[in-house]
Design a protein around this motif. Structure first.
Motif, PDB file in Angstrom:
ATOM      1  N   SER A 149       6.194   4.363  -4.738  1.00  0.00           N
ATOM      2  CA  SER A 149       6.839   3.754  -3.343  1.00  0.00           C
ATOM      3  C   SER A 149       6.023   4.911  -2.021  1.00  0.00           C
ATOM      4  CB  SER A 149       8.249   3.602  -3.093  1.00  0.00           C
ATOM      5  OG  SER A 149       9.010   4.839  -3.549  1.00  0.00           O
ATOM      6  N   SER A 150       5.869   4.193  -1.010  1.00  0.00           N
ATOM      7  CA  SER A 150       5.869   4.757   0.060  1.00  0.00           C
ATOM      8  C   SER A 150       7.367   5.885   0.284  1.00  0.00           C
ATOM      9  CB  SER A 150       5.299   4.693   1.073  1.00  0.00           C
ATOM     10  OG  SER A 150       3.840   3.551   0.654  1.00  0.00           O
ATOM     11  N   THR A 151       6.616   6.503   0.759  1.00  0.00           N
ATOM     12  CA  THR A 151       7.632   7.614   1.693  1.00  0.00           C
ATOM     13  C   THR A 151       8.143   7.853   3.230  1.00  0.00           C
ATOM     14  OG1 THR A 151       7.555   8.672  -1.319  1.00  0.00           O
ATOM     15  CG2 THR A 151       9.237   9.503   0.952  1.00  0.00           C
ATOM     16  N   TYR A 152       8.943   8.256   3.265  1.00  0.00           N
ATOM     17  CA  TYR A 152       9.448   8.240   5.087  1.00  0.00           C
ATOM     18  C   TYR A 152       9.561   9.973   4.766  1.00  0.00           C
ATOM     19  CZ  TYR A 152      10.917   9.341   9.703  1.00  0.00           C
ATOM     20  OH  TYR A 152      11.311  10.049  11.010  1.00  0.00           O
ATOM     21  N   LEU A 153       8.717  10.852   4.841  1.00  0.00           N
ATOM     22  CA  LEU A 153       9.659  12.727   5.178  1.00  0.00           C
ATOM     23  C   LEU A 153      10.212  12.986   6.341  1.00  0.00           C
ATOM     24  CD1 LEU A 153       9.993  14.403   2.777  1.00  0.00           C
ATOM     25  CD2 LEU A 153       7.816  14.988   3.549  1.00  0.00           C
ATOM     26  N   ARG A 154      11.041  13.346   6.418  1.00  0.00           N
ATOM     27  CA  ARG A 154      12.125  13.544   7.754  1.00  0.00           C
ATOM     28  C   ARG A 154      12.089  15.148   7.844  1.00  0.00           C
ATOM     29  NH1 ARG A 154      17.800  12.643  10.443  1.00  0.00           N
ATOM     30  NH2 ARG A 154      16.912  11.058  12.408  1.00  0.00           N
ATOM     31  N   LEU A 155      11.965  15.747   8.419  1.00  0.00           N
ATOM     32  CA  LEU A 155      11.490  17.020   8.718  1.00  0.00           C
ATOM     33  C   LEU A 155      11.813  17.244   9.914  1.00  0.00           C
ATOM     34  CD1 LEU A 155       8.012  17.796   7.931  1.00  0.00           C
ATOM     35  CD2 LEU A 155       9.975  17.884   5.719  1.00  0.00           C
ATOM     36  N   VAL A 156      13.935  18.203   9.845  1.00  0.00           N
ATOM     37  CA  VAL A 156      13.886  18.967  11.396  1.00  0.00           C
ATOM     38  C   VAL A 156      12.598  20.332  11.126  1.00  0.00           C
ATOM     39  CG1 VAL A 156      15.682  20.513  12.080  1.00  0.00           C
ATOM     40  CG2 VAL A 156      16.308  18.027  10.310  1.00  0.00           C
TER      41      VAL A 156
ATOM     42  N   ARG B 186       1.031  -1.373   0.341  1.00  0.00           N
ATOM     43  CA  ARG B 186      -0.001   0.002  -0.310  1.00  0.00           C
ATOM     44  C   ARG B 186       1.375   1.181   0.510  1.00  0.00           C
ATOM     45  NH1 ARG B 186      -5.020  -2.318  -0.980  1.00  0.00           N
ATOM     46  NH2 ARG B 186      -5.631  -3.806   0.911  1.00  0.00           N
ATOM     47  N   LYS B 187       0.805   2.172  -1.174  1.00  0.00           N
ATOM     48  CA  LYS B 187       0.959   3.837  -0.905  1.00  0.00           C
ATOM     49  C   LYS B 187       0.534   4.432  -0.079  1.00  0.00           C
ATOM     50  CE  LYS B 187       3.071   7.665  -3.757  1.00  0.00           C
ATOM     51  NZ  LYS B 187       2.778   8.529  -4.925  1.00  0.00           N
ATOM     52  N   ILE B 188       1.896   4.776   0.668  1.00  0.00           N
ATOM     53  CA  ILE B 188       1.488   5.576   2.031  1.00  0.00           C
ATOM     54  C   ILE B 188       2.546   6.315   2.469  1.00  0.00           C
ATOM     55  CG2 ILE B 188       0.486   5.938   4.633  1.00  0.00           C
ATOM     56  CD1 ILE B 188      -0.292   1.969   4.281  1.00  0.00           C
ATOM     57  N   VAL B 189       1.952   7.469   2.946  1.00  0.00           N
ATOM     58  CA  VAL B 189       3.691   8.428   2.943  1.00  0.00           C
ATOM     59  C   VAL B 189       3.688   8.781   4.744  1.00  0.00           C
ATOM     60  CG1 VAL B 189       4.075  11.513   2.505  1.00  0.00           C
ATOM     61  CG2 VAL B 189       3.437   9.800   1.050  1.00  0.00           C
ATOM     62  N   TYR B 190       4.640   9.182   4.914  1.00  0.00           N
ATOM     63  CA  TYR B 190       4.296   9.157   6.327  1.00  0.00           C
ATOM     64  C   TYR B 190       5.715  10.652   7.056  1.00  0.00           C
ATOM     65  CZ  TYR B 190       3.672   4.054   6.391  1.00  0.00           C
ATOM     66  OH  TYR B 190       2.895   3.159   6.501  1.00  0.00           O
ATOM     67  N   VAL B 191       5.146  10.846   7.289  1.00  0.00           N
ATOM     68  CA  VAL B 191       5.606  12.507   7.314  1.00  0.00           C
ATOM     69  C   VAL B 191       5.773  13.182   9.304  1.00  0.00           C
ATOM     70  CG1 VAL B 191       6.111  15.217   7.197  1.00  0.00           C
ATOM     71  CG2 VAL B 191       4.489  13.369   5.620  1.00  0.00           C
ATOM     72  N   GLY B 192       7.260  12.697   9.493  1.00  0.00           N
ATOM     73  CA  GLY B 192       8.306  13.015  11.008  1.00  0.00           C
ATOM     74  C   GLY B 192       8.370  14.317  10.981  1.00  0.00           C
ATOM     75  N   SER B 193       7.697  14.415  12.033  1.00  0.00           N
ATOM     76  CA  SER B 193       8.302  16.416  12.294  1.00  0.00           C
ATOM     77  C   SER B 193       9.753  15.758  13.239  1.00  0.00           C
ATOM     78  CB  SER B 193       7.697  17.426  12.506  1.00  0.00           C
ATOM     79  OG  SER B 193       7.019  17.475  11.519  1.00  0.00           O
ATOM     80  N   LEU B 194       9.883  16.918  14.181  1.00  0.00           N
ATOM     81  CA  LEU B 194      10.967  16.769  14.721  1.00  0.00           C
ATOM     82  C   LEU B 194      12.026  16.096  15.001  1.00  0.00           C
ATOM     83  CD1 LEU B 194      10.377  19.493  17.629  1.00  0.00           C
ATOM     84  CD2 LEU B 194      10.319  17.351  18.886  1.00  0.00           C
ATOM     85  N   ALA B 195      12.602  15.840  13.802  1.00  0.00           N
ATOM     86  CA  ALA B 195      13.702  15.114  13.457  1.00  0.00           C
ATOM     87  C   ALA B 195      14.839  15.091  13.825  1.00  0.00           C
ATOM     88  CB  ALA B 195      13.300  14.446  11.791  1.00  0.00           C
TER      89      ALA B 195
END
Length: 638
Positions: free
Chosen positions: A475-482, A417-426
C-alpha cells in the motif's frame, strides 16, 4: 542561558518620527528601529523569521508612514502579508506606532501573545496565513466586499518571491484585471531567497515583469530597501496604472539592515542562508545589534538627535531541548534504503533541511527532485513517476502536504499507484509558529484515502523500521513525523517489528489503559502514569503507531484487559485515531466493553511554548493525569 537584551521603548519611535522631517530619512530610521525590536523579540522568543522581517522592513515602514490612508481606522486602507514570515517585523512596526500595546513586544510566540504567523485575533492583522499563495485572492474578495458595501479603499498585499511558485497566485491575476481592481497593489519582496536557499536554484521565476504584464497588470520595479525608490514607485503606480491592479517588484536583500544577517554577506558559493528561521546565536545577535545601532545613531546624529536610549532586560533565554529529531533520522534511513533500491526517488517542496533530505540530495542527486513551493505539482509528478515503476517518497511539512494537494493524493490513489508521503512538523508541537504550521487535521484528511496507511513512529528505532515498512508494503503510506527532539522516555522505548494494526504495551499497569502514538503523546502519557501512581492508579500505556488501521483481534485482546480505555492523540478529536478505535470496539460486538474516552484537540491550536500549549489543550502529563483520574473515579462510583 542568562543574557541581557535591549529594546527601544515606544517613546523612542515617537522621538524619531517627530525629530526627522525628511520623509525618506524618517522612514529609513523607523525601519531600522523596527529591526532592532524585531531582533529583540525573536531572540527573546527563541525563534522567528528574521531574514524575511528585515528584508520587508523598509516597505512596511513606507506603507505605514507615508502611503496608506488611515490604516488604523475603520474604512482605512488595508495592508497584510501573504507570505506571513515577516510577522515579527510588522508587529514591531505596529508597536512603534502605538497600534499594538508595547508589552506585546515581549510576548512573541507566547500563549496569549503575538503568534508566529499573522492571525486576525491581533488588531490590524487582516488575514491569517496558511499554505502560501492565498493573499492576492483574499485581497480580491476584500475589494469586492467593499464595493458591494458602497466603499472604496486601497488594499496592499506583500508576497514573497518564493511564494510565487504556488499556482494560486497566477490563478488570481486575471480576475483582478477583469474587475478593474485599481485598488489592489501587490508588492513582491524579491529578496531572491526562499526558506534557506536561492529561488533561482529551486524553481526560477523567470521574467516576473513580463509574467505580470501578460495578465494586464501594471508593473513597476524598485529597490525595496530604499525609501526614495519606493516613493517613486508608488507615485508612478498612481500616475500610470490608476485603473488597474499593479505589482511593485521590490528588489530587496534578505536580512537587510544588518550585515551579519544580510544575504549579500554570504560567502561565494554558499547555498544555505542561516537566518531564515530560529533565533541567531548570541555572538550574531550582539554583532547585528551593534550594526543596527551604529547605523541608526549616525542617521539620528545627522538630524541633530541624541543617540538611542534603550530599555534592557536580564533574561534566561529558552534552551533548545536535546534529543534525536525524527526527520534527520528518517533522512539517513532513506539514503540507506535507496542505495539498495534504485526505484526510490525523493521529491521535496522547498524544505530539504527540515525534511531531512540533505543526505539524500548529496548521496543520490540524480534521484532527488526539488519541486519548490508547489505541493500540487509535486504530488502529481509523483503519480507520473509511480506510473513508470518508480517509488516516489514525497516530502513537505505535514500542514502543507495533507491539505493543498489532497485532490492530487486522491487521484494517485484512484490509479492504485504506490507512493510514500512523508510529512514533517506533524501535530501540535512545535507551537511557536502558530496554527498555520500545526498539522492537527492531517489524519482526518488522509485517513479515508483508499489504500493509504497512516503511520506515526515514536522514536528513532521505530522511524528506521517505518522506512523499511514504507518501502516494502504493497500500500501507499503517509508517514507522520514529529519534528521536535524526541524525549529520553520515548527514545528508550525502542522498536518492535511493525505489524499492521498492532500496537504494543510500553508500560504495564492495571486495567486503566491509554493508547497513544508518536513521541509527544507517549512522553506525556508515560509521565502522566507516574503522577497517577501516586493516586493509586496504575496506567497501562500502549503505543499504536497505526492511525487509520487497527487489527480487530489485537484490539479485542486489549479491550478484554481494560475497564477504562483512553485514546490520546496529537490531533483533533474528530476523524482521528480515537474515532477509529471507538468504531472498531463497537464492531467487535463483545459484551463488557471498557468505558471509552477520546482525548485530543477541540479548538484551533494555540501558539506558545511547548509546555504552555500542551497544557492549554489538555495534553500535558498533568492535565492528562487529571482527566484520567477524574474519569476513573467517576466510573468507580456509577
Amino acid at each position: 542561558m542568562n543574557t541581557s537584551l535591549a529594546w527601544l521603548p515606544a517613546d523612542e519611535f515617537t522621538r524619531i518620527l517627530e525629530g526627522i522631517g525628511d520623509v525618506h530619512e524618517r522612514s529609513r530610521a523607523f525601519a531600522d528601529a523596527s529591526r532592532i525590536n524585531t531582533l529583540y523579540s525573536i531572540v527573546r522568543a527563541g525563534s522567528g523569521h528574521l531574514g524575511s522581517s528585515f528584508s520587508a522592513a523598509d516597505t512596511v515602514s513606507w506603507l505605514l508612514l507615508q502611503e496608506m490612508r488611515s490604516p488604523f481606522e475603520p474604512g482605512g486602507d488595508i495592508y497584510f502579508s501573504s507570505k506571513g514570515h515577516d510577522a515579527p517585523g510588522l508587529y514591531a512596526s505596529l508597536i512603534g506606532l502605538g497600534a499594538l500595546p508595547e508589552e506585546k513586544l515581549h510576548q512573541l510566540r507566547r500563549l496569549g501573545g503575538l503568534p508566529g504567523h499573522p492571525d486576525v485575533s491581533i488588531p490590524h492583522m487582516h488575514a491569517n496565513t496558511g499554505s502560501l499563495g492565498m493573499g492576492i485572492s483574499r485581497a480580491k474578495g476584500m475589494i469586492l466586499g467593499d464595493r458591494l458595501a458602497g466603499a472604496r479603499r486601497r488594499v496592499y498585499v506583500l508576497t514573497g518571491d518564493g511564494e510565487l511558485q504556488e499556482g494560486q497566485n497566477w490563478e488570481a491575476l486575471a480576475g483582478a484585471v477583469r474587475h478593474g481592481m485599481g485598488e489592489l497593489t501587490v508588492i513582491v519582496d524579491h529578496n531572491k531567497i526562499q526558506s534557506d536557499t536561492w529561488v533561482a536554484e529551486v524553481s526560477d521565476l523567470g521574467d516576473l515583469e513580463a509574467k505580470f504584464r501578460s495578465f494586464g497588470w501594471g508593473v513597476l520595479r524598485c529597490d525595496g530597501n530604499s525609501a526614495q525608490e519606493l516613493d517613486s514607485a508608488f507615485r508612478l503606480r498612481e500616475k500610470e496604472h490608476a485603473g488597474v491592479p499593479a505589482v511593485i517588484i521590490a528588489d530587496t536583500v534578505k536580512g537587510a539592515g544588518a550585515a551579519t544577517f544580510a544575504a549579500t554577506s554570504m560567502p561565494e558559493g554558499e547555498w544555505r542562508y542561516r537566518f531564515h528561521s530560529g533565533a541567531p546565536a548570541r555572538e550574531d545577535y550582539l554583532r547585528a545589534h551593534g550594526e543596527l545601532v551604529a547605523s541608526l545613531d549616525a542617521l539620528l546624529g545627522r538630524h541633530g538627535l541624541a543617540p538611542l536610549a534603550f530599555s534592557r532586560a536580564d533574561l534566561t533565554l529558552p534552551v533548545k531541548p536535546s534529543g534525536p529529531q525524527l526527520p534527520q533520522v528518517y533522512g539517513r534511513a532513506l539514503v540507506n534504503r535507496a542505495l539498495a533500491d534504485e526505484r526510490i526517488v525523493a521529491l521535496d517542496a522547498d524544505l530539504v533541511l527540515d525534511t531531512g533530505l540533505i543526505p539524500f540530495s548529496q548521496a543520490l542527486p540524480e534521484r532527488f527532485v526539488e519541486c519548490g513551493i508547489a505541493e500540487q505539482d509535486m504530488v502529481s509528478m509523483a503519480g507520473g513517476l509511480a506510473s513508470r515503476g518508480l517509488l516516489p517518497f514525497v516530502h513537505s511539512f505535514s500542514c502543507f502536504l495533507h491539505a493543498r494537494p489532497n485532490e492530487q493524493i486522491y487521484t494517485n490513489a484512484s490509479e492504485h499507484r504506490k507512493i510514500v508521503y512523508v510529512g514533517s512538523l506533524a501535530g501540535l508541537i512545535p507551537a511557536a509558529p502558530g496554527h498555520s504550521h500545526q498539522a492537527v487535521r492531517d489524519i482526518s484528511a488522509l485517513g479515508a484515502v483508499p489504500g493509504l496507511v497512516v503511520l506515526e513512529p515514536a522514536n528513532s528505532a521505530e522511524t528506521e523500521a517505518a522506512v523499511d515498512y514504507c518501502a516494502d508494503a504493497e500500500s501507499s503510506t503517509y508517514l507522520r513525523l514529529v519534528s521536535t527532539p524526541v524525549s529520553e522516555e520515548a527514545e528508550a522505548l525502542g522498536a518492535e517489528p511493525l505489524t499492521l494494526g498492532h500496537g504494543r504495551v510500553v508500560r504495564a499497569g492495571g486495567r486503566t489503559v491509554a493508547i497513544g502514538s508518536g513521541p509527544i503523546v507517549l512522553t506525556q502519557l508515560l509521565r502522566a502514569a507516574q503522577l497517577l501512581t501516586a493516586e493509586g492508579i496504575e496506567l497501562t500505556v500502549v503505543a499504536l503507531p497505526w492511525l487509520n488501521r487497527v487489527d480487530s483481534a489485537w484490539l479485542a485482546d486489549l479491550a478484554a484487559g481494560a475497564d477504562q480505555l483512553f485514546v490520546v492523540e496529537n490531533h483533533y478529536t474528530h476523524g482521528g485515531q480515537a474515532d477509529l478505535i471507538a468504531r472498531s470496539l463497537l464492531e467487535l460486538g463483545q459484551e463488557g466493553l471498557p468505558a471509552f474516552t477520546g482525548i485530543g484537540l477541540t479548538e484551533v491550536p494555540e501558539c506558545g511554548t511547548e509546555a504552555e500549549v500542551l497544557d492549554a489543550h489538555g495534553l500535558s502529563a498533568k492535565r492528562l493525569a487529571e482527566r484520567i483520574q477524574e474519569r476513573v473515579r467517576r466510573g468507580a462510583h456509577r
